[in-house]
Design an enzyme around this catalytic site. Structure first.
Site, PDB file in Angstrom:
ATOM      1  N   SER A   1      39.140   9.564 -49.419  1.00  0.00           N
ATOM      2  CA  SER A   1      37.888   9.021 -49.685  1.00  0.00           C
ATOM      3  C   SER A   1      36.817   9.837 -49.160  1.00  0.00           C
ATOM      4  CB  SER A   1      37.746   7.479 -48.971  1.00  0.00           C
ATOM      5  OG  SER A   1      38.379   6.609 -49.636  1.00  0.00           O
TER       6      SER A   1
ATOM      7  N   ASP B   1      27.430   4.684 -51.972  1.00  0.00           N
ATOM      8  CA  ASP B   1      28.587   4.849 -51.172  1.00  0.00           C
ATOM      9  C   ASP B   1      28.930   6.209 -50.724  1.00  0.00           C
ATOM     10  OD1 ASP B   1      30.637   4.320 -49.278  1.00  0.00           O
ATOM     11  OD2 ASP B   1      32.242   3.682 -50.955  1.00  0.00           O
TER      12      ASP B   1
ATOM     13  N   HIS C   1      32.039   4.299 -46.705  1.00  0.00           N
ATOM     14  CA  HIS C   1      32.896   3.460 -46.061  1.00  0.00           C
ATOM     15  C   HIS C   1      34.155   4.062 -45.163  1.00  0.00           C
ATOM     16  CE1 HIS C   1      35.059   4.795 -49.878  1.00  0.00           C
ATOM     17  NE2 HIS C   1      36.276   4.527 -48.937  1.00  0.00           N
TER      18      HIS C   1
END
Length: 920
Positions: free
Chosen positions: A551, A489, A461
């Site tokens: 992230s 992910d 993402h």
């Protein structure tokens, strides 16, 4: 400058000297002035090319030569230019491999120099910033007021002394002073004797009536321990003698007063609380209630205790009304303060009312002290998990928090002592590699990535739908391509060629999720956090305060190996997805050929099943839905065993049927046919067709096992060429031929499943005058072996010409058994050296079967050569050859004789008319 010195634009150009020197000699000042913008200090290649090869030209000008320069331009391109008489014209670039390699190196060197310059400028800027910060730090340190040594005011020392004096008063009962005389001493002695006699009589009466209570037993145990462990003359008895005049509260208040004066931050409040608790008589019952109070409720409690000293009923009435009045008059406070104030007033009411009840009934507040301690312990046991109370509004937003950890308003020096106490545990070190981290920059935002292998790993993402992303590493920006994104992910980015990280992270082979470390870049700062993790399938959860930009950060164990990739951001908790080695590469879909092969195998299986059960195949109707049946593991194992047993049986039958023509009886070991060329050796003949060979492989027989089986069959049915010598026959040397007599083997035979069958060359066979008919092959009866051997020997003696022996069965031994007489001779150093071949010349069978015995013999040989004593060598060689004979191998003494001595009647290689081999 025409036909003058060669022109060189720079020293590197002169050093490399690419191209034609004649072209360099043709350079004129006009040509030099109009040169293209080549890279500074870079080489160029000069060519002197015919004009007609570049420009459309006719006539004599076709063969005129022009100068062509090839090099790297400042804009990063590679091009060639020709001078047309007025200016340089760009043409299709001419490839000079050496020039291109040199330009690449020069371009890389220039890029590194530019990076070095930027790094040096950044370093100088940072050094200047560090100096400014150091000066600012020194200036701020001077502004910080130095803490002065704590001074205790004299008034608090006086108050503490008064409390100490009050605590040291033994009691309120005065004792009259009596003058001691001889009569008073006699009275005291009589009194002590009377008391002792009374205690003894009471004890005897209780023993006689069996009326001993628990208190009597405890007193007896106390006396036993007192006399057993404390000597009669000991300092403890002296201390207890003076202490028993004082109560426990007096001693405790003395210690508490000293600690308050020395360590408390607010000694006035603490000493006043001690004084009021002593005057009111509540004493120890006051201490457990202090953590429930605020500053205001503490002074309310002190006021009520002073009031209780003068009028207890008034104090009780005010204490009961205090919570009610507080609920009414303190409602203007915020929720957190309001709850704390009401809680303190309720504790004050319980203390005053309960203390008065205990003093009235028992004369002491010990029971109230025990009750309050028990309530606090129960409350503490029920709220171990939570650390605070959260007060929320109607929308669910937390507006205030009330800690469940109680903070003392008075006597808080104990908590300070606890905070400055000795540590009881040691935290482990964790390995971090900041050089393996980078920042992933996309139009949607930023994330963190890390280097692993040849990839940059980050969260999917964080990459989004971008095919190319910017990778920021050590202040430099690189453009990289997204290579692969699995279902998780996670995104894998190809590391650029000019990006060389200082460290890379490896995956953990033995994952340990008990303690994880998260490291990432947040606002260009490296943040590291360690926490315990929990596994939830393919994800991890851990209590780490996360921020935007984390992230894709690596989640590592304490050794610095990657466990997962950081994903979620809830503010207080973090989550990650576990990464496996299989995630790095996409799963390849089966090709069309593989799918067709699987379909063919499935159809073959259906065809075989239909052939085995034809009736079922004819009557079977298509079924739309199939019933599901539960099959246990044991049923599956039984089915597999049955299928394997059937397949192996079919395989054995097919192999036996195919190899049956070759499994024939062997001829006897005689010398009648040595001079005759053997026929029907089937040289170069395929034993199996290619279809049969593949069918056997599909049945489960691997290629290596199949080749071993073919070698064994060849060894059983073929051997060396045998010649028939009519002029030579020796009955005593019947066992002369060792190699090739018992096993017929043709070393020239070739097993080839792909080549065509070779045509054997014609041979000339010596005609026989009296050929004797061969006897039919009969199975050998082992019980009549000796009789047949005797008959055979008699036939050999009677015959005037050697006759053929009956075929002998296949034997697992090789040649004749070794005889001790062949080894019993005088061994010398040469015999010892050459009896065993070099280790690399040993066969696989020798190493497997005779490995340990060969090592033992080598040790004996080395010892014999050193000591020149070869007495133990014959027996060792005999034992080795005996073991080789039993294993079906050729003896080592026999190998030496075969190598040093050519076989008898050897006539050299056979002459054939086959195709000639041409070697280049």
């Amino acid at each position: 400058m025409a036909h003058g010195e060669p022109y060189y634009s720079s020293k590197p150009d002169k050093d490399f000297n690419f191209g034609s020197t004649m072209a360099r000699r043709q350079m004129t000042p006009t040509m030099v002035a109009k040169l293209p913008n080549f890279v500074r200090n870079s080489p160029q290649a000069y060519d002197w090319i015919v004009r007609g090869l570049i420009f459309p030209t006719t006539g004599k000008t076709y063969f005129q030569r022009v100068v062509v320069i090839t090099g790297g331009l400042e804009d990063g391109t590679y091009g060639s230019f020709v001078f047309d008489g007025r200016e340089w014209v760009e043409i299709y670039p001419i490839e000079h491999l050496n020039l291109m390699s040199s330009l690449k190196l020069i371009h890389k060197a220039n890029a590194l120099q530019e990076r070095l310059r930027l790094s040096q400028e950044e370093k100088a800027t940072l050094a200047l910033d560090v100096q400014f910060l150091q000066h600012e730090n020194v200036r701020l340190k001077e502004l910080i007021p130095k803490p002065e040594p704590r001074k205790i005011q004299m008034k608090w020392i006086i108050v503490g002394a008064v409390l100490t004096f009050l605590s040291l008063i033994p009691g309120g009962y005065a004792q009259s002073q009596i003058n001691n005389t001889i009569f008073t001493d006699m009275i005291a002695a009589c009194k002590y004797s009377t008391e002792t006699l009374t205690e003894n009589l009471d004890l005897r009466i209780k023993l006689a009536l069996a009326n001993i209570t628990i208190s009597d037993k405890l007193d007896a145990v106390r006396q036993i321990l007192n006399f057993a462990f404390v000597p009669r003359a000991h300092w403890l008895r002296t201390v207890f003698y003076y202490i028993h005049y004082y109560e426990m509260w007096n001693i405790f208040m003395f210690v508490l007063a000293i600690g308050t004066v020395m360590r408390s931050a607010r000694p006035g409040t603490d000493l006043i609380t001690l004084a009021t608790s002593h005057l009111s008589g509540f004493r120890m019952a006051v201490l457990p209630t202090i953590p429930f109070h605020t500053t205001m409720t503490l002074w309310v409690m002190n006021t009520l205790m002073v009031c209780y000293y003068f009028d207890n009923l008034l104090a009780i009435t005010l204490a009961i009304l205090a919570p009610i009045l507080g609920i009414i008059f303190l409602c203007f406070m915020e929720d957190s303060n309001y709850v704390s104030q009401i809680r303190g007033l309720i504790a004050t009411a319980v203390l005053i009312a309960g203390g008065h009840a205990c003093l009235t009934l028992t004369g002491t507040t010990t029971s109230l002290f025990v009750v309050i301690l028990t309530c606090r312990f129960i409350r503490m046991a029920t709220v171990f998990i939570g650390t605070r109370f959260e007060i929320r509004d109607a929308n669910g937003k937390v507006v205030a928090t009330v800690p469940t950890r109680i903070k003392n308003v008075a006597f808080d020096f104990f908590q300070k002592l606890k905070q400055s106490g000795v540590r009881v545990g040691v935290n482990e070190f964790v390995v971090i590699k900041p050089g393996a981290l980078c920042v992933i920059d996309t139009p949607e935002g930023k994330g963190t990535g890390f280097f692993s292998g040849n990839d940059i790993v980050t969260a999917a993402h964080a990459v989004g739908n971008n095919t190319f992303v910017n990778v920021c590493y050590e202040g430099l920006m690189y453009e990289a391509k997204v290579r692969y994104m699995p279902e998780k992910d996670i995104a894998f980015i190809t590391c650029p060629g000019d990006l060389h990280p200082t460290a890379r992270l490896k995956l953990s082979k033995n994952p340990d999720y008990s303690c994880v470390t998260v490291m990432a870049y947040v606002n260009e700062d490296l943040v590291v956090s360690t926490a315990a993790a929990m596994v939830h399938g393919n994800t991890l959860s851990y209590a780490v305060r996360t921020q935007d930009g984390m992230s894709g950060a690596p989640v590592c164990d304490k050794y610095g190996r990657v466990l997962a990739v950081h994903q979620t951001n809830t503010g207080y908790t973090g989550g990650a997805v576990i990464i496996d080695p299989t995630d790095f590469h996409p799963v390849k879909a089966p090709s069309r050929v593989e799918l067709l092969k699987e379909e063919i195998e499935r159809l073959k299986a259906q065809l075989n099943s239909a052939a085995e059960n034809p009736a079922t195949a004819v009557t079977q109707q298509p079924v739309v839905t199939l019933e599901q049946k539960s099959v246990s593991d044991s049923d599956v194992v039984d089915l597999v065993r049955t299928a394997m047993e059937r397949e192996m049986k079919v395989l054995r039958d097919e192999i036996n049927g195919i190899l049956a023509p070759f499994l024939q009886k062997k001829k006897g070991k005689t010398k009648h046919g040595r001079g005759r060329v053997r026929r029907n050796l089937r040289k170069g003949v395929k034993l199996l067709t290619e279809e049969e060979y593949r069918e056997l492989l599909e049945k489960g027989l691997d290629r290596e096992t199949f080749l071993d089986l073919i070698d064994r069959i060849i060894g059983e049915r073929s051997g060396y060429p045998d010649y028939d010598d009519e002029d030579y026959y020796d009955e005593d040397d019947d066992g002369w031929g060792v190699v090739g007599d018992d096993v017929e083997f043709d070393y020239t035979e070739v097993i080839n499943f792909d080549q065509a069958k070779p045509t054997p060359a014609p041979r000339t066979v010596k005609p026989k005058t009296c050929p004797e008919p061969e006897a039919e092959t009969q199975p050998l009866d082992l019980s009549q072996k000796k009789e047949k051997q005797l008959e055979h020997e008699q036939q050999v003696v009677k015959s005037t010409k050697p006759q053929k022996n009956e075929p002998q069965p296949y034997s697992q031994t090789y040649g004749k058994a070794p005889i001790w007489e062949s080894y019993d001779f005088d061994w010398d150093e040469d015999d010892a050296k050459f009896i065993l071949p070099a280790p690399h010349r040993l066969t696989k069978a020798d190493e497997i079967v005779l490995g340990s015995k060969i090592v033992k013999l080598r040790t004996i040989i080395e010892t014999a050569i050193k000591t020149q004593n070869y007495s133990a060598l014959p027996e060792a060689v005999f034992e080795l050859d005996k073991a080789a004979y039993e294993a079906g191998l050729e003896g080592f003494l026999q190998r030496v004789k075969s190598k040093n001595k050519a076989p008898k009647n050897y006539k050299g290689p056979q002459k054939t008319k086959g195709p000639k081999t041409i070697t280049h």
